[in-house]
Write a protein that holds these residues in place. Structure first.
Motif, PDB file in Angstrom:
ATOM      1  N   VAL A  18     113.642  53.125  -9.204  1.00 17.54           N
ATOM      2  CA  VAL A  18     113.953  54.523  -8.889  1.00 17.54           C
ATOM      3  C   VAL A  18     115.164  54.975  -9.699  1.00 17.54           C
ATOM      4  N   MET A  19     116.156  54.102  -9.810  1.00 16.34           N
ATOM      5  CA  MET A  19     117.335  54.442 -10.610  1.00 16.34           C
ATOM      6  C   MET A  19     116.953  54.614 -12.082  1.00 16.34           C
ATOM      7  N   ASP A  73      96.937  61.011 -14.635  1.00 15.73           N
ATOM      8  CA  ASP A  73      97.397  61.852 -15.751  1.00 15.73           C
ATOM      9  C   ASP A  73      98.683  61.338 -16.401  1.00 15.73           C
ATOM     10  N   ALA A  74      99.080  60.105 -16.090  1.00 16.46           N
ATOM     11  CA  ALA A  74     100.275  59.526 -16.716  1.00 16.46           C
ATOM     12  C   ALA A  74      99.970  59.223 -18.186  1.00 16.46           C
ATOM     13  N   ASP A  75     100.815  59.724 -19.072  1.00 13.48           N
ATOM     14  CA  ASP A  75     100.659  59.413 -20.491  1.00 13.48           C
ATOM     15  C   ASP A  75     101.224  58.040 -20.808  1.00 13.48           C
ATOM     16  N   VAL A  76     102.410  57.745 -20.249  1.00 14.99           N
ATOM     17  CA  VAL A  76     103.096  56.481 -20.484  1.00 14.99           C
ATOM     18  C   VAL A  76     103.537  55.907 -19.148  1.00 14.99           C
ATOM     19  N   VAL A  77     103.358  54.592 -18.994  1.00 15.04           N
ATOM     20  CA  VAL A  77     103.822  53.881 -17.805  1.00 15.04           C
ATOM     21  C   VAL A  77     104.817  52.824 -18.258  1.00 15.04           C
ATOM     22  N   LEU A  78     106.004  52.868 -17.698  1.00 14.01           N
ATOM     23  CA  LEU A  78     107.026  51.839 -17.908  1.00 14.01           C
ATOM     24  C   LEU A  78     107.059  50.971 -16.663  1.00 14.01           C
ATOM     25  N   GLU A  82     108.260  60.420 -13.236  1.00 16.69           N
ATOM     26  CA  GLU A  82     107.996  60.112 -11.836  1.00 16.69           C
ATOM     27  C   GLU A  82     108.103  58.616 -11.590  1.00 16.69           C
ATOM     28  N   HIS A  83     108.258  58.262 -10.321  1.00 15.82           N
ATOM     29  CA  HIS A  83     108.276  56.873  -9.882  1.00 15.82           C
ATOM     30  C   HIS A  83     107.101  56.667  -8.940  1.00 15.82           C
ATOM     31  N   HIS A  84     106.320  55.595  -9.179  1.00 14.35           N
ATOM     32  CA  HIS A  84     105.168  55.304  -8.321  1.00 14.35           C
ATOM     33  C   HIS A  84     104.988  53.791  -8.199  1.00 14.35           C
ATOM     34  N   VAL A 125     105.690  57.661 -16.202  1.00 13.07           N
ATOM     35  CA  VAL A 125     105.800  57.069 -14.875  1.00 13.07           C
ATOM     36  C   VAL A 125     106.519  55.730 -14.975  1.00 13.07           C
ATOM     37  N   VAL A 126     107.506  55.534 -14.107  1.00 14.10           N
ATOM     38  CA  VAL A 126     108.125  54.229 -13.932  1.00 14.10           C
ATOM     39  C   VAL A 126     107.442  53.620 -12.720  1.00 14.10           C
TER      40      VAL A 126
END
Length: 106
Positions: free
Chosen positions: A24-25, A52-57, A42-44, A13-14
Motif C-alpha cells: 500500500v505504501m 483493465d490493468a496495463d501494468v502489474v507490479l 491502485e492496490h489490489h 496496479v500494485v
C-alpha cells in the motif's frame, strides 16, 4: 512476458498477497510520483487484479500468480518495496517514455 510503451499506461496496479502494509505504501509512493500524468495507480490483492490493468507490479514470488490472474497485463516482479530498480524503471518509462517489459519467472 509482454511489454507496453510507458506513455500508454493508464492503469498501474500494485498487487500483494494478503497484507496491506508495504505494498500500500509503494502504491502511494508511485501515485505521488505519477500524479501529474493520466495514470491511475491502485492496490489490489494478487487474486483480484482488475482486467483493465496495463501494468502489474508485485513481489517476484507472486509474478506467476499475477500473470495467471491478469493475462492481458504486463507483470513486473520486484524484490524490494523501497528502492527496487524494477519499480524505478517502470516509473521512469511511464514518466519519460520507453518500454515497460514484463519479467519472467517468479
Amino acid at each position: 512476458m509482454g511489454s507496453i510503451e510507458g506513455r500508454s499506461v493508464r492503469k498501474l496496479v500494485v498487487a500483494c498477497d494478503a497484507g496491506m502494509g508495504s505494498s500500500v505504501m509503494l502504491a502511494g509512493q508511485i501515485r505521488r510520483e505519477l500524479r501529474k500524468l493520466p495514470v491511475t495507480v491502485e492496490h489490489h490483492p494478487v487474486a483480484a487484479i482488475p482486467a483493465d490493468a496495463d501494468v502489474v507490479l508485485c513481489q517476484a514470488g507472486l509474478a506467476d500468480r499475477a500473470r495467471a490472474g491478469a493475462p492481458g497485463s504486463v507483470v513486473v516482479g520486484f524484490r524490494l518495496f523501497l528502492g527496487d530498480p524494477a519499480v524505478a524503471r517502470v516509473v521512469a518509462a511511464v514518466k519519460e517514455g520507453g518500454m515497460v517489459v514484463g519479467t519472467t519467472g517468479g
